[in-house]
Design an enzyme around this catalytic site. Structure first.
Site, mmCIF file in Angstrom:
data_model
loop_
_atom_site.group_PDB
_atom_site.id
_atom_site.type_symbol
_atom_site.label_atom_id
_atom_site.label_comp_id
_atom_site.label_asym_id
_atom_site.label_seq_id
_atom_site.Cartn_x
_atom_site.Cartn_y
_atom_site.Cartn_z
ATOM 1 N N CYS A 370 0.856 -1.180 0.000
ATOM 2 C CA CYS A 370 0.000 0.000 0.000
ATOM 3 C C CYS A 370 0.892 1.230 0.000
ATOM 4 O O CYS A 370 1.892 1.264 0.708
ATOM 5 C CB CYS A 370 -0.897 -0.026 1.243
ATOM 6 S SG CYS A 370 -1.791 1.491 1.540
ATOM 7 N N ILE A 371 0.566 2.221 -0.793
ATOM 8 C CA ILE A 371 1.387 3.426 -0.871
ATOM 9 C C ILE A 371 0.476 4.637 -0.999
ATOM 10 O O ILE A 371 -0.525 4.589 -1.713
ATOM 11 C CB ILE A 371 2.380 3.342 -2.050
ATOM 12 C CG1 ILE A 371 3.300 4.567 -2.087
ATOM 13 C CG2 ILE A 371 1.660 3.133 -3.364
ATOM 14 C CD1 ILE A 371 4.446 4.414 -3.063
ATOM 15 N N LEU A 372 0.814 5.690 -0.279
ATOM 16 C CA LEU A 372 -0.026 6.887 -0.256
ATOM 17 C C LEU A 372 0.812 8.110 0.081
ATOM 18 O O LEU A 372 1.651 8.069 0.987
ATOM 19 C CB LEU A 372 -1.156 6.738 0.776
ATOM 20 C CG LEU A 372 -1.969 8.007 1.068
ATOM 21 C CD1 LEU A 372 -2.848 8.358 -0.130
ATOM 22 C CD2 LEU A 372 -2.816 7.848 2.319
ATOM 23 N N GLU A 404 2.240 -4.458 -5.420
ATOM 24 C CA GLU A 404 1.105 -5.372 -5.529
ATOM 25 C C GLU A 404 0.101 -4.821 -6.529
ATOM 26 O O GLU A 404 -0.220 -3.634 -6.525
ATOM 27 C CB GLU A 404 0.441 -5.550 -4.156
ATOM 28 C CG GLU A 404 -0.642 -6.599 -4.148
ATOM 29 C CD GLU A 404 -1.177 -6.859 -2.762
ATOM 30 O OE1 GLU A 404 -2.276 -7.415 -2.637
ATOM 31 O OE2 GLU A 404 -0.484 -6.491 -1.791
#
Length: 512
Positions: A370-372, A404
């Site tokens: 997850c990246i933000l 992912e």
């Protein structure tokens, strides 16, 4: 007036297609599913929008609308004065109950059902005997009903088509081996898609006998009721920034009635009133993410947070990130993940800019789950810095990593830009021949991502009986413009020598 879509009738003879009914409506006739022209705040124009939810706040109705041909993040709550009721609206299709009353949904007419019952009563046993005397009827076994579908077939595509046999003038040509390309399947083009969590129902399983699902933290899959949920918070205050959320996040119900939610930018706790938040700030002693600082330069710092040791903080981070990630499924199981948080520093502490999560033992070799980047820090180069840091960790581990998939729309754009820049830089620095696998090993990328980037750059050609990488003049000219822009505005980058980190080793039943 009623309109019908004739194209929908093709291939379905005997089935009547019910289309939306249009007409002039009043406020009392508006309900969920109605499409009408609504004043769009950003463009100041009336655009077709669909009503997704209706709420009454302080005696005034509010409508949650989705603008057609716009991203879901632009959905918003509006009042009735923004509707243009002088133009025709589209009413929703009748539900299942209405379809039964009107005879739709493919059910036989009442007269046909009566005739069918009379035929069965008149036939009696004779009808059963005639069936038995004819072709035998086999019962479907339970195993047949529950059998798995046939395995999917693998589709392959040829890389070269014989085009571009003559290399362009001024192009950089690097020969590669054909078998390297043939051994790497072409990845499918990712569509929409940042974050990234797979949700599985584990309530019926015994937690002592079955380990929890080792799924990504930011999978794109989500349940049906999650899709129908609308944004539940109006705005949040984090630090000195007032931010309008984009999507739904499962904060407590009592917080949804407040105009502003106050979030502590250090511990990420959330509060409904400014008074309670002020009292918390006087007592909160945390000045940075609760983890080890593994990287520091003049601009940013990176902290490594273990989800198992800091469960409350990691869950609050998941709630916050869900406000800006439509495809992220939030659940409380944060133990199998590490969180790498990027912060800026000043005299008051380390302020969270963005983060990415990573599975402690990804079976598929993903280096990002997850990246933000928080909205108040976007379009400043921090997203690229997060991506570069994830590949820096992969290089230190000696592995080839990939995010992912599928990616979100903004995530896909960010990764494609990073991949193109990295691959072009590597090719311009290369002297002599190089293969796709060698490029992937050098940049800690998977061969599939490298090949996908070469295809998007139109840099893969078939020349003199073999595949070659050919950077065109347009790609090289665009790279020169980018370098000139970076000289003027500067470029954010990671310095690997300032990374103080060793790949963690986890032990236990689930390798946590």
């Amino acid at each position: 007036m009623v309109t019908r879509d004739a194209s929908a009738d093709v291939g379905t003879p005997g089935v009547e297609v019910v289309s939306r009914e249009t007409g002039i409506a009043t406020l009392e006739q508006l309900r969920i599913g109605v499409k009408l022209h609504t004043l769009h705040g950003a463009s100041n124009e009336h655009r077709l929008a669909e009503i997704l939810s209706i709420q009454t706040r302080k005696g005034q109705p509010y409508y949650y609308v989705h603008y057609e041909e716009f991203n879901k993040r632009l959905d918003e709550w509006v009042t009735a004065d923004r509707f243009d009721l002088t133009r025709e609206v589209e009413f929703p299709l009748p539900d299942a109950g209405d379809a039964k009353k009107t005879g739709h949904a493919g059910s036989p007419a009442p007269s046909a059902q009566k005739n069918l019952k009379r035929g069965r009563a008149a036939g009696g046993r004779d009808s059963l005997t005639s069936t038995a005397a004819g072709t035998p009827v086999h019962k479907r076994s339970r195993r047949g009903l529950g059998s798995s579908p046939p395995p999917p077939t693998l589709k392959t595509e040829s890389v070269g088509s014989g085009e571009g046999r003559d290399s362009e003038a001024g192009s950089t040509v690097v020969a590669i081996h054909t078998e390297d390309i043939d051994s790497t399947p072409l990845p499918e083009d990712d569509g929409d898609a940042l974050e990234i969590d797979k949700e599985k129902d584990q309530k019926t399983l015994d937690p002592q006998s079955v380990p929890p699902a080792r799924t990504g933290h930011g999978s794109m899959s989500k349940s049906t009721n999650e899709i129908s949920k609308v944004r539940n918070l109006s705005q949040i205050q984090i630090g000195q920034h007032l931010v309008e959320p984009w999507y739904f996040s499962p904060y407590p119900v009592e917080f949804t009635e407040e105009d502003t939610i106050y979030i502590c930018e250090f511990c990420l706790s959330y509060f409904a009133t400014e008074r309670v938040f002020s009292r918390h700030r006087q007592k909160c002693t945390l000045l940075h993410p609760p983890g080890n600082e593994i990287y520091r330069d003049d601009a940013v710092s990176f902290f490594e947070v273990d989800g198992r040791r800091q469960r409350t903080w990691a869950r609050n981070l998941s709630l916050l990130s869900k406000l800006f990630l439509d495809h992220k499924t939030v659940y409380s199981d944060v133990d199998p993940f590490l969180f790498y948080c990027m912060c800026t520093r000043d005299a008051f502490g380390c302020h969270l800019v963005g983060y990415f999560s990573k599975e402690k033992g990804s079976p598929d070799g993903y280096n990002v789950a997850c990246i933000l980047t928080l909205p108040q820090y976007q379009r400043s180069g921090y997203g690229r810095l997060l991506i570069e840091f994830s590949y820096t960790l992969s290089k230190r581990e000696g592995k080839q990593g990939s995010p992912e998939k599928p990616l979100s729309d903004l995530g896909l754009l960010s990764y494609r830009a990073y991949w193109q820049e990295t691959v072009v830089d590597a090719l311009l620095e290369t002297k002599g021949e190089v293969t796709v696998d060698e490029l992937a090993q050098r940049m800690a990328m998977t061969p599939a991502d490298v090949l996908h980037t070469l295809l998007s750059l139109n840099a893969l050609k078939f020349y003199k009986g073999q595949h070659v990488i050919c950077l065109t003049d347009a790609v090289i000219a665009q790279k020169e413009k980018q370098k000139e822009k970076q000289r003027v505005k500067g470029k954010r980058c990671i310095f690997p020598e300032k990374l103080i980190w060793k790949p963690p080793v986890f032990s236990g039943a689930w390798n946590w």
